[in-house]
Write a protein that holds these residues in place. Structure first.
Motif, short mmCIF file in Angstrom:
data_model
loop_
_atom_site.label_atom_id
_atom_site.label_comp_id
_atom_site.label_asym_id
_atom_site.label_seq_id
_atom_site.Cartn_x
_atom_site.Cartn_y
_atom_site.Cartn_z
N PHE A 29 51.00 35.80 46.91
CA PHE A 29 50.89 37.24 46.68
C PHE A 29 50.04 37.94 47.73
O PHE A 29 50.12 39.16 47.89
CB PHE A 29 50.36 37.51 45.27
N ASP A 30 49.24 37.20 48.48
CA ASP A 30 48.44 37.76 49.58
C ASP A 30 49.33 37.88 50.81
O ASP A 30 49.24 37.11 51.75
CB ASP A 30 47.21 36.87 49.84
N LYS A 31 50.22 38.86 50.79
CA LYS A 31 51.28 38.97 51.80
C LYS A 31 50.74 39.10 53.21
O LYS A 31 51.33 38.57 54.15
CB LYS A 31 52.19 40.17 51.48
N ASN A 32 49.64 39.81 53.41
CA ASN A 32 49.14 40.00 54.77
C ASN A 32 48.15 38.90 55.18
O ASN A 32 47.64 38.90 56.29
CB ASN A 32 48.52 41.38 54.96
N GLY A 33 47.87 37.95 54.27
CA GLY A 33 47.05 36.80 54.60
C GLY A 33 45.59 37.11 54.89
O GLY A 33 44.91 36.31 55.54
N ASP A 34 45.08 38.22 54.38
CA ASP A 34 43.69 38.59 54.66
C ASP A 34 42.69 38.01 53.67
O ASP A 34 41.49 38.27 53.76
CB ASP A 34 43.53 40.11 54.73
N GLY A 35 43.18 37.22 52.71
CA GLY A 35 42.28 36.60 51.75
C GLY A 35 41.89 37.51 50.60
O GLY A 35 40.99 37.20 49.83
N LYS A 36 42.59 38.64 50.48
CA LYS A 36 42.30 39.59 49.40
C LYS A 36 43.61 40.17 48.88
O LYS A 36 44.55 40.38 49.64
CB LYS A 36 41.41 40.72 49.90
N LEU A 37 43.64 40.41 47.57
CA LEU A 37 44.82 41.04 46.98
C LEU A 37 44.55 42.53 46.83
O LEU A 37 43.56 42.94 46.23
CB LEU A 37 45.12 40.44 45.60
N SER A 60 47.09 46.94 36.90
CA SER A 60 46.53 46.51 38.18
C SER A 60 45.17 47.17 38.41
O SER A 60 44.23 46.51 38.86
CB SER A 60 47.48 46.81 39.33
N SER A 61 45.03 48.43 38.06
CA SER A 61 43.73 49.11 38.19
C SER A 61 42.69 48.47 37.29
O SER A 61 41.54 48.27 37.69
CB SER A 61 43.87 50.59 37.84
N LYS A 62 43.08 48.14 36.07
CA LYS A 62 42.15 47.51 35.12
C LYS A 62 41.75 46.11 35.58
O LYS A 62 40.60 45.71 35.41
CB LYS A 62 42.75 47.46 33.71
N LEU A 63 42.69 45.37 36.16
CA LEU A 63 42.37 44.04 36.67
C LEU A 63 41.35 44.14 37.81
O LEU A 63 40.38 43.38 37.84
CB LEU A 63 43.63 43.31 37.13
N ILE A 64 41.58 45.08 38.71
CA ILE A 64 40.62 45.26 39.81
C ILE A 64 39.27 45.68 39.24
O ILE A 64 38.23 45.13 39.61
CB ILE A 64 41.16 46.27 40.84
N ASP A 68 36.79 42.73 40.17
CA ASP A 68 36.28 43.00 41.51
C ASP A 68 34.76 43.02 41.49
O ASP A 68 34.14 44.06 41.30
CB ASP A 68 36.84 44.34 42.02
N LYS A 69 34.17 41.86 41.69
CA LYS A 69 32.71 41.71 41.57
C LYS A 69 31.96 42.32 42.76
O LYS A 69 30.84 42.76 42.61
CB LYS A 69 32.32 40.23 41.41
N ASP A 70 32.56 42.32 43.96
CA ASP A 70 31.84 42.85 45.12
C ASP A 70 32.10 44.34 45.36
O ASP A 70 31.55 44.93 46.27
CB ASP A 70 32.12 42.03 46.38
N ASN A 76 39.39 39.11 45.85
CA ASN A 76 39.37 37.99 46.79
C ASN A 76 39.62 36.69 46.03
O ASN A 76 39.79 36.69 44.81
CB ASN A 76 38.06 37.96 47.60
N TRP A 77 39.64 35.57 46.76
CA TRP A 77 39.96 34.29 46.13
C TRP A 77 38.99 33.94 45.01
O TRP A 77 39.40 33.52 43.94
CB TRP A 77 40.03 33.17 47.17
N GLU A 78 37.69 34.12 45.23
CA GLU A 78 36.70 33.77 44.20
C GLU A 78 36.90 34.61 42.94
O GLU A 78 36.81 34.10 41.82
CB GLU A 78 35.27 33.93 44.74
N GLU A 79 37.19 35.89 43.12
CA GLU A 79 37.42 36.78 41.98
C GLU A 79 38.71 36.39 41.26
O GLU A 79 38.79 36.40 40.03
CB GLU A 79 37.47 38.24 42.46
N PHE A 80 39.74 36.03 42.03
CA PHE A 80 41.01 35.60 41.46
C PHE A 80 40.81 34.31 40.66
O PHE A 80 41.30 34.18 39.54
CB PHE A 80 42.03 35.37 42.59
N LYS A 81 40.07 33.37 41.26
CA LYS A 81 39.81 32.09 40.58
C LYS A 81 39.04 32.33 39.28
O LYS A 81 39.36 31.73 38.25
CB LYS A 81 39.03 31.16 41.50
#
Length: 92
Positions: A29-37, A60-64, A68-70, A76-81
């Motif tokens: 799902f990270d289409k641009n490969g920047d490590g963030k959705l 999607s807004s509610k998920l962010i 979105d801790k930072d 990012n990956w840590e938030e997704f995990k």
């Protein structure tokens, strides 16, 4: 089961059934490969999880907002995990 639980369950089913690992799902799902959705990438994930188009933007807004801790407006990956771990815990 509330609406939040239904949505989280659909996301878990998508990741479990279509990807070998949560990392593979994130990378897909990270289409641009920047490590963030981005919100757009999260909406794509929700579409694949068969979340109604009517509520994808809101969800999607509610998920962010919820994961979105930072505070950068991305997941990012840590938030997704963290989100995946929480989804897994709620399904037990």
């Amino acid at each position: 089961m509330g609406q939040k639980e239904v949505i989280l369950n659909k996301i878990q089913i998508l990741i479990t059934n279509h990807f070998n690992t949560p990392e593979a799902a994130f990378a897909f799902f990270d289409k641009n490969g920047d490590g963030k959705l981005t919100k757009k990438e999260i909406v794509k994930l929700l579409k694949e999880a068969e979340i109604s188009g009517f509520i994808r933007g809101i969800v999607s807004s509610k998920l962010i907002e919820g994961y979105d801790k930072d505070g950068d407006g991305l997941i990012n990956w840590e938030e997704f995990k963290f989100a995946i771990d929480e989804i897994s815990d709620e399904s037990k």
